[in-house]
Design an enzyme around this catalytic site. Structure first.
Site, PDB file in Angstrom:
ATOM      1  N   THR A 189       2.267  57.645  68.336  1.00  0.00           N
ATOM      2  CA  THR A 189       2.391  56.247  68.725  1.00  0.00           C
ATOM      3  C   THR A 189       3.726  56.021  69.413  1.00  0.00           C
ATOM      4  OG1 THR A 189       3.404  55.613  66.623  1.00  0.00           O
ATOM      5  CG2 THR A 189       1.002  55.525  66.763  1.00  0.00           C
ATOM      6  N   GLU A 336      -4.055  53.784  66.536  1.00  0.00           N
ATOM      7  CA  GLU A 336      -4.621  54.135  65.242  1.00  0.00           C
ATOM      8  C   GLU A 336      -6.134  53.966  65.168  1.00  0.00           C
ATOM      9  OE1 GLU A 336      -0.308  52.994  64.611  1.00  0.00           O
ATOM     10  OE2 GLU A 336      -1.983  52.338  65.862  1.00  0.00           O
ATOM     11  N   LYS A 446       8.427  30.834  65.724  1.00  0.00           N
ATOM     12  CA  LYS A 446       8.367  29.669  64.831  1.00  0.00           C
ATOM     13  C   LYS A 446       9.394  28.648  65.306  1.00  0.00           C
ATOM     14  CE  LYS A 446       7.944  28.272  60.025  1.00  0.00           C
ATOM     15  NZ  LYS A 446       7.994  28.684  58.597  1.00  0.00           N
ATOM     16  N   TRP A 451       3.993  27.331  64.440  1.00  0.00           N
ATOM     17  CA  TRP A 451       3.833  28.650  65.038  1.00  0.00           C
ATOM     18  C   TRP A 451       3.451  28.483  66.508  1.00  0.00           C
ATOM     19  CZ3 TRP A 451       5.598  32.584  62.383  1.00  0.00           C
ATOM     20  CH2 TRP A 451       5.592  32.536  60.985  1.00  0.00           C
TER      21      TRP A 451
END
Length: 549
Positions: A189, A336, A446, A451
């Site tokens: 990764t 993944e 935030k 949010w």
């Protein structure tokens, strides 16, 4: 409860799900179909099979056995396709080395995975020359010498040159059966923090991913499809998540395949035209690059289908692609997950929708593939409402997800906490089942107690004329906690100049309509020449946050 197992005739063949079985159909139904490299080399599937056998024989002479790890450093090529098959078909493990990592990271991944045989393209000889004394497990090097290259092998002790090795070996190899759960591939990764982590996949997982994604891509009534009449060319590096698994699908279907080598914009567009390419996949950066190069204005792209992954497909880029006739849509997955989890393919009847609604759906994260169990959960692993508003983390189960991180059990346990693979992506699902990622957990802003989705604001800004690329990040603010900052790349033609005021007013109009929060309007808009990217072409928001904090 006592299990009642199915009986089996002693002579019955159990048919393990092995990569070698993906070759049956093309060899029987399309043996003369072409595989093309850079428009300069071409051969048939029959020759592909022979070259796979020659490669296996050559690797065996170098000591490759069941379980040996063989690594490849090459551009997208027919040679890479041969390695996709020959190495795992021997029972060995293929490591696809990310050539865009730093020299130290490349050395780390090679050592960590225990590579014994390393195949290296001419262009990467300087890298290996620099790190060869740090490679702990490599005992044989194979040089991939490009035709016409004037490079020398430097001081690397090569055991063979790729084409010479194939020419010297038999076109026949008896690939054995073995357990379908045998590890077939490993790659690393490319996160923005810490050392790269190795993910790994078995033959069974790769075959199931191939079959399922092939079925999903064939399922739409029209458009957003991949079928036997297509011509395939990858625009996602073959070192990254098996080029999204598409070379296995293209081979299983026996379609014409075109491998472009190193990505050069004008050459890519020439191949699309000259070879009749109809299906590709890439990150949005690549599509943006192609649409904005000079050659793009003179070529017909109306037969081209392109899946965008590795990051959000913005509404602005989707409109630009559709205007050129490109059948563009999103796909979602991660290293993944092998990688495919969902596709944004329009449902039957969507042809009657207006263009704005079609763009909105094409840019969504999509609908889960068959066999994929996707949930959106809160911090207690409870499902959130499917109302298009409630959001949570995407967690997943599917037959092809990596079962951990190679030689890193603690990270694997965190990845699979609670029995589901944690994606770290925040999303919602609407009543029709459409998935929409709103942010990575680490990228959520935030502000003022609310949010703010950076992806949502990027989408809106991308629709502003004069904007080529945009990234929205959060920076600390004493009053609001965080505030969004828009980093904008202007279109190079300058025909539609855009200002900071233009962009703020554009986003503010959506806030005044109640479509987004007022806290989503960026107070700072900074124009930049380019946006920093990761080694696989994603916007590197961690780097951007550090630079513009």
């Amino acid at each position: 409860m006592q299990e009642e197992f199915m009986g089996s005739t002693p002579s019955a063949y159990a048919y393990p799900l092995l990569i070698k079985h993906l070759l049956h159909t093309p060899l029987s139904q399309a043996p003369d179909q072409e595989i093309v490299y850079r428009g300069q080399q071409r051969y048939t599937y029959t020759t592909l099979s022979e070259r796979i056998a020659r490669l296996a024989n050559g690797l065996r002479q170098l000591g490759t056995r069941h379980g040996t790890t063989v690594a490849v450093m090459d551009w997208d090529s027919h040679r890479y396709l041969e390695c996709y098959f020959a190495v795992p078909m021997m029972g060995a493990v293929l490591q696809t080395v990310n050539v865009r990592l730093s020299q130290a990271e490349i050395a780390y991944t090679i050592n960590h995975s225990g590579v014994e045989i390393l195949l290296v393209h001419t262009d990467f000889l300087p890298v290996i020359e620099a790190i060869k004394d740090k490679l702990e497990t490599v005992r044989a090097f194979v040089w991939i010498d490009e035709a016409g290259s004037e490079a020398s092998a430097n001081g690397i002790p090569f055991s063979a040159e790729y084409e010479d090795m194939l020419a010297a070996n038999s076109p026949s190899y008896d690939f054995p059966d073995f357990d379908e759960n045998t590890r077939a591939t490993t790659f690393y990764t490319t996160g923005t923090t810490g050392l790269p982590k190795g993910v790994y996949f078995s033959h069974r997982q790769l075959v199931l991913h191939t079959i399922t994604l092939m079925a999903a891509l064939a399922s739409p009534v029209s458009g957003q499809r991949f079928h036997r009449g297509d011509v395939y060319m990858p625009l996602t590096p073959m070192f990254h998540v098996h080029a999204w698994g598409m070379p296995y699908i293209a081979t299983a279907l026996g379609v014409k395949q075109v491998y472009p080598g190193r990505y050069v914009p004008d050459r890519l567009l020439q191949l699309v035209v000259s070879e009749g390419v109809t299906f590709s996949h890439c990150v949005s950066t690549i599509l943006h690059m192609l649409l904005n190069c000079a050659e793009a204005t003179t070529v017909d792209l109306s037969k081209w289908k392109v899946v965008i992954g590795g990051g959000a497909l913005t509404h602005g880029l989707a409109r630009a692609a559709l205007d050129r006739g490109i059948d563009v849509f999103s796909g979602y997955g991660m290293s993944e997950s092998c990688p495919a989890l969902s596709l944004a393919q329009l449902k039957p009847g969507s042809e009657s929708l207006d263009i704005d609604e079609q763009v909105r759906l094409r840019c969504k994260t999509g609908l889960p593939l068959p066999l994929v169990d996707l949930r959106i959960v809160d911090g207690r692993m409870k499902d959130v409402a499917h109302d298009g508003k409630a959001f949570g983390e995407i967690v997943a189960r599917a037959p092809w997800l990596t079962q951990g991180y190679f030689r890193n059990p603690d990270a694997g346990a965190q990845l699979w906490e609670g029995g589901y693979l944690h994606t770290q992506d925040i999303a919602n699902v609407d009543t029709a089942g459409w998935l929409q990622i709103t942010d990575r957990i680490k990228d959520v802003i935030k502000s003022g107690g609310e949010w703010v989705s950076s992806l949502e604001i990027e989408n809106l800004i991308s629709l502003q004329s004069g904007v080529a690329e945009v990234a929205v990040i959060g920076i600390k603010d004493e009053k609001w906690g965080e505030r969004p900052v828009a980093l904008v790349v202007r279109k190079p033609d300058g025909a539609t100049p855009v200002t900071e005021h233009d962009i703020r007013q554009h986003v503010l109009a959506f806030a005044e309509k109640g479509l987004i929060s007022k806290y989503s309007v960026p107070q700072i808009v900074k124009f930049v020449d380019a946006l920093e990217k990761t080694s696989v072409g994603k916007t590197n928001k961690k780097w951007l946050r550090e630079q513009f904090a």
